[in-house]
Design a protein around this motif. Sequence first.
Motif, short mmCIF file in Angstrom:
data_model
loop_
_atom_site.label_atom_id
_atom_site.label_comp_id
_atom_site.label_asym_id
_atom_site.label_seq_id
_atom_site.Cartn_x
_atom_site.Cartn_y
_atom_site.Cartn_z
N ILE A 174 -35.50 -9.69 34.22
CA ILE A 174 -36.94 -9.82 34.09
C ILE A 174 -37.61 -8.88 35.10
CG2 ILE A 174 -38.93 -11.38 34.30
CD1 ILE A 174 -36.98 -13.69 33.75
N VAL A 175 -38.63 -8.16 34.64
CA VAL A 175 -39.43 -7.31 35.51
C VAL A 175 -40.89 -7.64 35.25
CG1 VAL A 175 -40.06 -4.96 36.13
CG2 VAL A 175 -37.73 -5.46 35.42
N VAL A 176 -41.60 -8.04 36.30
CA VAL A 176 -43.02 -8.36 36.19
C VAL A 176 -43.77 -7.39 37.10
CG1 VAL A 176 -44.79 -10.11 36.52
CG2 VAL A 176 -42.50 -10.79 35.77
N ARG B 122 -47.68 -6.25 43.50
CA ARG B 122 -46.24 -6.38 43.74
C ARG B 122 -45.45 -6.25 42.44
NH1 ARG B 122 -45.07 -12.76 44.45
NH2 ARG B 122 -46.14 -13.41 42.56
N LEU B 123 -44.16 -6.04 42.59
CA LEU B 123 -43.20 -6.03 41.50
C LEU B 123 -42.25 -7.21 41.70
CD1 LEU B 123 -42.21 -2.26 41.65
CD2 LEU B 123 -43.84 -3.29 40.09
N VAL B 124 -42.03 -7.98 40.67
CA VAL B 124 -41.11 -9.12 40.74
C VAL B 124 -39.93 -8.79 39.83
CG1 VAL B 124 -40.82 -11.59 40.40
CG2 VAL B 124 -43.04 -10.69 41.13
N ILE B 125 -38.74 -8.77 40.41
CA ILE B 125 -37.53 -8.37 39.69
C ILE B 125 -36.52 -9.50 39.76
CG2 ILE B 125 -35.69 -6.66 39.54
CD1 ILE B 125 -37.66 -4.83 41.16
N THR B 126 -35.93 -9.82 38.60
CA THR B 126 -34.92 -10.88 38.52
C THR B 126 -33.67 -10.32 37.86
OG1 THR B 126 -36.65 -12.56 38.30
CG2 THR B 126 -34.43 -13.19 37.62
N VAL B 127 -32.50 -10.62 38.44
CA VAL B 127 -31.22 -10.24 37.86
C VAL B 127 -30.37 -11.49 37.66
CG1 VAL B 127 -31.21 -7.91 38.84
CG2 VAL B 127 -30.13 -9.78 40.08
N ALA B 128 -29.47 -11.43 36.71
CA ALA B 128 -28.57 -12.55 36.44
C ALA B 128 -27.50 -12.62 37.52
CB ALA B 128 -27.93 -12.39 35.07
N ALA B 129 -27.17 -13.85 37.92
CA ALA B 129 -26.13 -14.09 38.92
C ALA B 129 -25.45 -15.41 38.60
CB ALA B 129 -26.73 -14.12 40.32
N PRO B 130 -24.22 -15.60 39.05
CA PRO B 130 -23.56 -16.88 38.84
C PRO B 130 -24.33 -18.02 39.50
CG PRO B 130 -21.98 -15.25 39.60
CD PRO B 130 -23.34 -14.64 39.70
N LEU B 131 -24.40 -19.14 38.84
CA LEU B 131 -25.05 -20.37 39.27
C LEU B 131 -26.57 -20.34 39.16
CD1 LEU B 131 -22.96 -21.40 42.41
CD2 LEU B 131 -22.62 -22.08 40.04
N LYS B 132 -27.20 -19.23 39.53
CA LYS B 132 -28.66 -19.15 39.49
C LYS B 132 -29.07 -17.68 39.58
CE LYS B 132 -32.73 -20.71 42.02
NZ LYS B 132 -33.20 -21.32 43.24
N ASP B 133 -30.12 -17.30 38.84
CA ASP B 133 -30.60 -15.93 38.90
C ASP B 133 -31.20 -15.62 40.27
OD1 ASP B 133 -29.85 -15.69 36.28
OD2 ASP B 133 -31.86 -15.91 35.47
N LEU B 134 -31.14 -14.34 40.65
CA LEU B 134 -31.71 -13.89 41.92
C LEU B 134 -33.01 -13.15 41.64
CD1 LEU B 134 -28.53 -12.51 43.69
CD2 LEU B 134 -29.65 -14.68 44.08
N THR B 135 -34.02 -13.40 42.46
CA THR B 135 -35.33 -12.78 42.29
C THR B 135 -35.79 -12.19 43.61
OG1 THR B 135 -35.91 -14.38 40.59
CG2 THR B 135 -37.73 -13.20 41.61
N THR B 136 -36.43 -11.03 43.53
CA THR B 136 -37.03 -10.43 44.71
C THR B 136 -38.42 -9.94 44.36
OG1 THR B 136 -36.68 -8.89 46.54
CG2 THR B 136 -36.19 -8.07 44.36
N THR B 137 -39.23 -9.80 45.39
CA THR B 137 -40.58 -9.29 45.24
C THR B 137 -40.72 -8.05 46.11
OG1 THR B 137 -41.39 -11.54 44.92
CG2 THR B 137 -43.01 -9.89 45.48
N VAL B 138 -41.22 -6.98 45.50
CA VAL B 138 -41.40 -5.72 46.21
C VAL B 138 -42.87 -5.37 46.18
CG1 VAL B 138 -40.76 -3.29 46.26
CG2 VAL B 138 -39.13 -4.98 45.44
N PRO B 139 -43.50 -5.16 47.35
CA PRO B 139 -44.91 -4.75 47.34
C PRO B 139 -45.04 -3.35 46.76
CG PRO B 139 -44.06 -4.81 49.58
CD PRO B 139 -42.96 -5.31 48.69
#
Length: 95
Positions: A67-69, A74-91
Amino acid sequence: MIRHRSGQAIVEVLILTPVLVVLVAAFAVVVGRVAATARLESAAQLALAADAAGEPVQAALRGRAKIVVVEPQRLVITVAAPLKDLTTTVPRLVR
């Protein structure tokens, strides 16, 4: 006496097998999450570079991020990972 020891060894193996399976599974999850973190950091850098160049961020991250928002600040980026997806926010860089 020999039968007793071989029977004891079988019991020990049967007891330790689930512990070993859990340890291997935990290791696989940790390795998967570390790899996902690396993908997330790479995607964040690519998104920031594409955004700064005025290119579409979604096109730059096609296939790398789940997911890319794109928001005004800011930019919000999500990648798939085991157990739970990882998300970061980049200004976003202000031009």
